[in-house]
Motif scaffolding. Structure first.
Motif, PDB file in Angstrom:
ATOM      1  N   GLU A   1       0.864  -1.197   0.000  1.00 40.28           N
ATOM      2  CA  GLU A   1       0.000   0.000   0.000  1.00 40.28           C
ATOM      3  C   GLU A   1       0.892   1.236   0.000  1.00 40.28           C
ATOM      4  OE1 GLU A   1      -3.259  -0.130  -0.347  1.00 40.28           O
ATOM      5  OE2 GLU A   1      -3.209  -2.327  -0.354  1.00 40.28           O
ATOM      6  N   LEU A   2       1.354   1.625  -1.172  1.00 38.39           N
ATOM      7  CA  LEU A   2       2.361   2.675  -1.269  1.00 38.39           C
ATOM      8  C   LEU A   2       1.862   3.969  -1.882  1.00 38.39           C
ATOM      9  CD1 LEU A   2       5.535   0.678  -2.433  1.00 38.39           C
ATOM     10  CD2 LEU A   2       5.038   1.586  -0.164  1.00 38.39           C
ATOM     11  N   PHE A   3       0.829   3.894  -2.711  1.00 36.24           N
ATOM     12  CA  PHE A   3       0.443   5.055  -3.498  1.00 36.24           C
ATOM     13  C   PHE A   3      -1.000   5.461  -3.226  1.00 36.24           C
ATOM     14  CE2 PHE A   3       3.525   2.533  -5.939  1.00 36.24           C
ATOM     15  CZ  PHE A   3       4.580   3.443  -5.971  1.00 36.24           C
ATOM     16  N   PRO A   4      -1.266   6.745  -3.147  1.00 38.95           N
ATOM     17  CA  PRO A   4      -2.655   7.195  -3.028  1.00 38.95           C
ATOM     18  C   PRO A   4      -3.475   6.719  -4.225  1.00 38.95           C
ATOM     19  CG  PRO A   4      -1.120   9.029  -2.714  1.00 38.95           C
ATOM     20  CD  PRO A   4      -0.310   7.860  -3.204  1.00 38.95           C
ATOM     21  N   GLY A   5      -4.707   6.360  -3.964  1.00 38.08           N
ATOM     22  CA  GLY A   5      -5.619   6.028  -5.050  1.00 38.08           C
ATOM     23  C   GLY A   5      -5.593   4.597  -5.522  1.00 38.08           C
ATOM     24  N   GLN A   6      -4.850   3.709  -4.828  1.00 43.34           N
ATOM     25  CA  GLN A   6      -4.785   2.327  -5.314  1.00 43.34           C
ATOM     26  C   GLN A   6      -6.169   1.690  -5.403  1.00 43.34           C
ATOM     27  OE1 GLN A   6      -0.371   1.296  -3.490  1.00 43.34           O
ATOM     28  NE2 GLN A   6      -1.837  -0.351  -3.588  1.00 43.34           N
ATOM     29  N   GLY A   7      -7.046   2.073  -4.494  1.00 38.89           N
ATOM     30  CA  GLY A   7      -8.395   1.521  -4.517  1.00 38.89           C
ATOM     31  C   GLY A   7      -9.255   2.045  -5.642  1.00 38.89           C
ATOM     32  N   ASP A   8      -8.804   3.107  -6.319  1.00 43.57           N
ATOM     33  CA  ASP A   8      -9.584   3.696  -7.409  1.00 43.57           C
ATOM     34  C   ASP A   8      -9.323   3.019  -8.746  1.00 43.57           C
ATOM     35  OD1 ASP A   8     -10.502   5.556  -5.567  1.00 43.57           O
ATOM     36  OD2 ASP A   8      -8.916   6.999  -6.039  1.00 43.57           O
ATOM     37  N   PHE A   9      -8.261   2.205  -8.828  1.00 38.21           N
ATOM     38  CA  PHE A   9      -7.851   1.646 -10.115  1.00 38.21           C
ATOM     39  C   PHE A   9      -8.894   0.649 -10.613  1.00 38.21           C
ATOM     40  CE2 PHE A   9      -4.919  -1.321 -12.530  1.00 38.21           C
ATOM     41  CZ  PHE A   9      -4.728  -0.451 -13.604  1.00 38.21           C
ATOM     42  N   ALA A  10      -9.304   0.830 -11.861  1.00 37.19           N
ATOM     43  CA  ALA A  10     -10.346  -0.035 -12.431  1.00 37.19           C
ATOM     44  C   ALA A  10      -9.806  -1.367 -12.912  1.00 37.19           C
ATOM     45  CB  ALA A  10     -11.039   0.687 -13.593  1.00 37.19           C
ATOM     46  N   GLY A  11      -8.482  -1.446 -13.110  1.00 40.80           N
ATOM     47  CA  GLY A  11      -7.876  -2.695 -13.547  1.00 40.80           C
ATOM     48  C   GLY A  11      -7.454  -3.542 -12.362  1.00 40.80           C
ATOM     49  N   GLN A  12      -6.428  -4.357 -12.556  1.00 37.28           N
ATOM     50  CA  GLN A  12      -5.947  -5.245 -11.501  1.00 37.28           C
ATOM     51  C   GLN A  12      -4.579  -4.779 -11.019  1.00 37.28           C
ATOM     52  OE1 GLN A  12      -6.436  -8.885 -13.997  1.00 37.28           O
ATOM     53  NE2 GLN A  12      -7.548  -9.697 -12.225  1.00 37.28           N
ATOM     54  N   ILE A  13      -4.381  -4.839  -9.694  1.00 35.43           N
ATOM     55  CA  ILE A  13      -3.082  -4.547  -9.086  1.00 35.43           C
ATOM     56  C   ILE A  13      -2.601  -5.800  -8.378  1.00 35.43           C
ATOM     57  CG2 ILE A  13      -1.823  -3.175  -7.390  1.00 35.43           C
ATOM     58  CD1 ILE A  13      -3.702  -0.901  -7.813  1.00 35.43           C
ATOM     59  N   PHE A  14      -1.371  -6.210  -8.682  1.00 36.33           N
ATOM     60  CA  PHE A  14      -0.784  -7.384  -8.036  1.00 36.33           C
ATOM     61  C   PHE A  14       0.550  -6.999  -7.418  1.00 36.33           C
ATOM     62  CE2 PHE A  14      -2.960  -9.126 -11.881  1.00 36.33           C
ATOM     63  CZ  PHE A  14      -3.978  -9.815 -11.233  1.00 36.33           C
ATOM     64  N   HIS A  15       0.748  -7.300  -6.132  1.00 40.66           N
ATOM     65  CA  HIS A  15       2.109  -7.285  -5.587  1.00 40.66           C
ATOM     66  C   HIS A  15       2.723  -8.635  -5.925  1.00 40.66           C
ATOM     67  CE1 HIS A  15       5.554  -7.240  -2.884  1.00 40.66           C
ATOM     68  NE2 HIS A  15       5.362  -5.932  -2.728  1.00 40.66           N
ATOM     69  N   THR A  16       3.971  -8.628  -6.324  1.00 42.34           N
ATOM     70  CA  THR A  16       4.605  -9.871  -6.777  1.00 42.34           C
ATOM     71  C   THR A  16       4.572 -10.963  -5.711  1.00 42.34           C
ATOM     72  OG1 THR A  16       6.720  -8.872  -6.144  1.00 42.34           O
ATOM     73  CG2 THR A  16       6.122  -8.810  -8.488  1.00 42.34           C
ATOM     74  N   ALA A  17       4.607 -10.573  -4.427  1.00 42.56           N
ATOM     75  CA  ALA A  17       4.613 -11.567  -3.350  1.00 42.56           C
ATOM     76  C   ALA A  17       3.211 -12.017  -2.964  1.00 42.56           C
ATOM     77  CB  ALA A  17       5.332 -11.011  -2.130  1.00 42.56           C
ATOM     78  N   ARG A  18       2.210 -11.542  -3.667  1.00 40.21           N
ATOM     79  CA  ARG A  18       0.836 -11.994  -3.419  1.00 40.21           C
ATOM     80  C   ARG A  18       0.161 -12.321  -4.750  1.00 40.21           C
ATOM     81  NH1 ARG A  18       2.964 -12.525   0.610  1.00 40.21           N
ATOM     82  NH2 ARG A  18       2.403 -11.823   2.709  1.00 40.21           N
ATOM     83  N   TRP A  19       0.924 -12.891  -5.648  1.00 37.92           N
ATOM     84  CA  TRP A  19       0.413 -13.238  -6.971  1.00 37.92           C
ATOM     85  C   TRP A  19      -0.654 -14.335  -6.827  1.00 37.92           C
ATOM     86  CZ3 TRP A  19       2.019 -10.215 -10.866  1.00 37.92           C
ATOM     87  CH2 TRP A  19       1.598 -10.547 -12.150  1.00 37.92           C
TER      88      TRP A  19
ATOM     89  N   VAL B   1       0.447  -3.125 -19.403  1.00 36.63           N
ATOM     90  CA  VAL B   1       0.926  -3.497 -18.076  1.00 36.63           C
ATOM     91  C   VAL B   1       2.009  -2.522 -17.623  1.00 36.63           C
ATOM     92  CG1 VAL B   1       2.016  -5.309 -16.692  1.00 36.63           C
ATOM     93  CG2 VAL B   1       0.407  -5.917 -18.508  1.00 36.63           C
ATOM     94  N   GLY B   2       1.903  -2.085 -16.380  1.00 41.21           N
ATOM     95  CA  GLY B   2       2.955  -1.285 -15.765  1.00 41.21           C
ATOM     96  C   GLY B   2       3.615  -2.068 -14.646  1.00 41.21           C
ATOM     97  N   VAL B   3       4.932  -2.114 -14.641  1.00 40.20           N
ATOM     98  CA  VAL B   3       5.688  -2.746 -13.556  1.00 40.20           C
ATOM     99  C   VAL B   3       6.397  -1.648 -12.774  1.00 40.20           C
ATOM    100  CG1 VAL B   3       7.523  -4.345 -12.927  1.00 40.20           C
ATOM    101  CG2 VAL B   3       6.022  -4.887 -14.849  1.00 40.20           C
ATOM    102  N   ILE B   4       6.103  -1.573 -11.485  1.00 43.00           N
ATOM    103  CA  ILE B   4       6.739  -0.594 -10.614  1.00 43.00           C
ATOM    104  C   ILE B   4       7.846  -1.307  -9.850  1.00 43.00           C
ATOM    105  CG2 ILE B   4       6.409   1.062  -8.752  1.00 43.00           C
ATOM    106  CD1 ILE B   4       3.428   1.127  -9.469  1.00 43.00           C
ATOM    107  N   GLY B   5       9.088  -0.972 -10.169  1.00 41.22           N
ATOM    108  CA  GLY B   5      10.214  -1.595  -9.488  1.00 41.22           C
ATOM    109  C   GLY B   5      11.034  -2.457 -10.429  1.00 41.22           C
ATOM    110  N   ASN B   6      12.331  -2.389 -10.289  1.00 38.57           N
ATOM    111  CA  ASN B   6      13.232  -3.134 -11.167  1.00 38.57           C
ATOM    112  C   ASN B   6      14.395  -3.740 -10.387  1.00 38.57           C
ATOM    113  OD1 ASN B   6      14.090  -0.309 -10.901  1.00 38.57           O
ATOM    114  ND2 ASN B   6      15.806  -0.896 -12.191  1.00 38.57           N
TER     115      ASN B   6
END
Length: 533
Positions: free
Chosen positions: A148-166, A178-183
Motif C-alpha cells: 500500500e504505497l500510493f494514493p488512489g490504489q483503490g480507485d484503479f479499475a484494472g488489476q493490481i498485483f504485488h509480486t509476493a501476493r500473486w 501493463v505497468g511494472v513498478i520496481g526493477n
C-alpha cells in the motif's frame, strides 16, 4: 484458559519453519507450526509471479542434515523456477511427515509474554489462543510486502498485483497494457518474462541495478549424479564460507596485476551466477577504488548490450557501487528495452504521484494508461514480518515500538525483553540478506534447537539476552557494518525503502562462517550473553 497448550509454537512453514518443526518434534516437544498460507513453502508459496526462480544454485539451496533427503530429490536445472521449488518443499514436508503438525490458513495476530508463568499466550486470526513455553519465529526475511504505497490504489479499475501476493490461479496479461513498478531482482524476473506476452509494458524505474547474466543449463542424469556425489563436500564447506555459497573470496585485489584482475573478473563473470558479487574480491565492500573498478567492469558489460546512450543512462547505476545493493541475475533483461512495446520510465526525479482509475500519474502530471499494475516494490525486510504481529514482551513492551526506535537483536537469535522468543531471519545475522538462505536458516534453527535441548537437560525454563550481551553484539555488528560500503548506500539493506524505519545495516556483514563460530562459542560458554533461569 487457552484453547491449546504447547511446548513450542513455530510461526511459519517455509525453509526455516519446516526444519525447526522437525527438530523440535524429534527431541520430544509438543510443537505446532502455523502459517497464513494454504500450503507449506514460505517464500516459495507466496512468490509465484511470472519468472520467479532461484538465483542460488539449486543443489546448495537444500537441507544438509539428511543425506537421503538431499539425494532423494533431483533438480531439472541449475536455477529452477518457482513451481519446481514449491514441489521440493512439499517433498520435504511429506518425507518428514510434517503436515500433521502444521496448521495452515491461520495467521498469528498477537503474542503476549506472561511474566508470572514465563510462557507466551498466542492468538490467531480465528480467535484461538495457544499457551506455549517457546515462541519460535520463522517468518522469513522478505515476507512483509510493501503493497500500500500510493494514493488512489483503490480507485484503479484494472488489476493490481504485488509480486509476493500473486494469485495461485495466475493472471491474464496477454494483450494488456501493463505497468511494472520496481526493477530489483523480482522486477527484473517479471519484466523479462512478460515482455513478449503483453501489448504494452511500462517499467517505472527509480534506481537502476547492476544486473548479471544468468547461465541456467538443464540438468541431465550425469549432472544430477555429479552434484549428489558432492553431498559431503557441500555439507562441510557451505556453513563456513563468507555467504553460505559454495564459492568464497580467496584472492586479494592487491596480489594481482591489473591484467590478472581483468582475467579473473572475466572468468567469474562467465560463470553466470552470483559469484562475481560473492566470490570475486572482498575489497568491493570496503575499498572505494576497488569498488569503482569492479563496478565499471560490470557497467561496460551492460553498455555493450544496451548500446543506446539514453537506455544506458537510465538503466546503468553510476551513484553506488556494485554489490552494495542486492545483485539480480537476469536472462535477456537488458535487451527487453529494445522492444517496441517496452518503455522505461524514470521516476527518481519525477515520482509516481497517485494511481487513478485508468492508470497512474507522475508528479509532473503525465498519465500512463494501464490495465494491470504489477508492484515489484519489495518488502519491509527483516523486521516487518514480526512488527505486523502484536508482540508484547516484559512489562507489556511492544516489539513494533522497540524496533521503531532502534533495530536491535542478540545475534539475530533473540531480542532482549522478549524471553523464550527465538528468532530466525531477523536483523543482525547474515540471514537478513547476505547469505544463501538455507545455509543460514539451517544454522539458526539448529542453534535454537540445541539451546532448547540444553535448557531441558538442565532444568531451565527461560532464556533471554542480557543487556550486556545485546549491547556487545550490536556494537560488534555496527563496527563491521560501518566499515562496509553497504552502510553508505540507500537500499532495503539499511531499511531506507520503508518510511520512518531506523537506519541500520540489517545483515551481519562479518561472514557466515564467522557468525556461525560466534554463535557456537556463545553456546559452548554456557550461552554467554544470555540469561537462563
Amino acid at each position: 484458559m487457552a484453547d491449546k497448550t504447547l511446548d513450542a509454537l513455530v510461526i511459519g512453514a517455509g525453509v526455516a519453519g519446516l526444519y525447526q518443526l522437525h527438530m523440535l518434534r524429534e527431541q520430544g516437544l509438543d510443537v505446532r507450526a502455523y502459517d497464513a498460507a494454504s500450503d507449506v513453502g514460505g517464500t516459495w508459496y507466496w512468490n509465484r509471479y511470472p519468472g520467479a526462480r532461484f538465483d542460488s544454485e539449486a543443489y546448495i539451496y537444500q537441507y544438509l542434515f539428511d543425506e537421503d533427503l538431499y539425494k532423494g530429490w533431483s533438480w531439472s536445472e541449475r536455477f529452477p523456477g518457482q513451481p519446481e521449488i514449491e514441489q521440493w518443499m512439499h517433498y520435504v514436508a511429506d518425507s518428514l511427515d510434517l503436515r500433521r503438525d502444521i496448521v495452515l490458513n491461520t495467521r498469528i495476530e498477537r503474542a503476549v509474554f506472561d511474566e508470572d508463568t514465563n510462557r507466551w499466550t498466542v492468538t490467531t486470526d480465528s480467535g484461538e489462543t495457544i499457551d506455549t513455553q517457546f515462541l519460535v519465529t520463522c517468518c522469513g526475511m522478505l515476507s512483509a510486502p510493501m503493497a500500500e504505497l500510493f494514493p488512489g490504489q483503490g480507485d484503479f479499475a484494472g488489476q493490481i498485483f504485488h509480486t509476493a501476493r500473486w494469485p495461485r490461479e495466475g493472471a491474464e496479461l496477454a494483450g494488456k497494457r501493463v505497468g511494472v513498478i520496481g526493477n530489483g531482482a523480482t522486477g527484473i524476473q517479471v519484466i523479462q518474462t512478460i515482455a513478449d506476452q503483453v501489448d504494452q509494458l511500462k517499467v517505472f524505474i527509480r534506481t537502476p541495478q547492476y544486473a548479471l547474466p544468468m547461465k541456467n543449463p538443464a540438468y541431465g542424469p550425469d549432472d544430477v549424479a555429479g552434484y549428489k556425489s558432492r553431498f559431503d563436500e557441500l555439507r562441510q564447506n557451505l556453513p563456513h564460507t563468507f555467504t553460505g555459497f559454495e564459492y568464497d573470496f580467496t584472492v586479494a585485489w592487491a596480489d594481482l596485476t591489473p591484467a590478472q584482475r581483468t582475467v579473473r573478473l572475466e572468468e567469474i563473470y562467465d560463470n553466470g551466477s552470483l559469484k562475481l558479487w560473492l566470490a570475486s574480491f572482498a575489497e568491493i565492500f570496503s575499498d572505494e577504488q576497488v569498488s569503482e573498478e569492479v563496478s565499471e567492469f560490470v557497467r561496460a558489460k551492460m553498455r555493450a548490450r544496451l548500446k543506446d546512450p539514453e537506455l544506458c543512462e537510465l538503466l546503468i547505476p553510476e551513484d553506488y557501487g556494485f554489490g552494495t545493493h542486492r545483485v539480480p541475475l537476469e536472462t535477456g533483461y537488458l535487451e527487453i528495452y529494445h522492444r517496441d512495446n517496452v518503455e522505461p520510465v524514470a521516476v527518481k526525479n519525477n515520482p509516481i504521484a497517485r494511481i487513478v482509475e485508468n492508470g497512474l500519474i507522475l508528479t509532473d502530471g503525465t498519465l500512463y494508461e494501464l490495465d494491470v499494475i504489477v508492484m515489484a516494490t519489495g518488502f519491509d525486510a527483516g523486521t516487518g514480518a514480526l512488527t505486523r504481529i502484536d508482540i508484547r514482551g516484559r512489562g507489556g513492551r511492544s516489539l513494533k515500538e522497540d524496533w521503531g526506535r532502534d533495530i536491535r537483536t542478540t545475534m539475530g537469535l533473540m531480542v532482549r525483553g522478549y524471553p523464550n522468543m527465538l528468532t530466525t531471519a531477523v536483523p543482525l545475522a547474515p540471514s537478513a540478506a547476505l547469505c544463501n538462505m538455507t545455509t543460514c536458516l539451517q544454522q539458526q534453527t539448529e542453534w535454537i534447537n540445541e539451546a532448547i535441548r540444553h535448557m531441558r537437560a538442565h532444568g531451565k525454563t527461560v532464556i533471554e539476552p542480557t543487556e550486556a550481551g545485546e549491547d556487545a553484539w550490536v556494537a560488534h555488528h555496527d563496527e563491521l557494518a560501518d566499515a562496509n560500503l553497504i552502510s553508505k548506500t540507500s537500499s532495503w539493506y539499511v531499511g531506507s525503502n520503508v518510511p520512518g524505519k531506523p537506519r541500520r545495516v540489517l545483515s551481519y556483514v562479518g561472514g557466515v562462517g564467522a557468525y556461525r563460530q560466534a554463535t557456537q562459542e556463545a553456546a559452548a560458554a554456557g550461552y554467554k550473553g544470555f540469561a537462563l533461569g
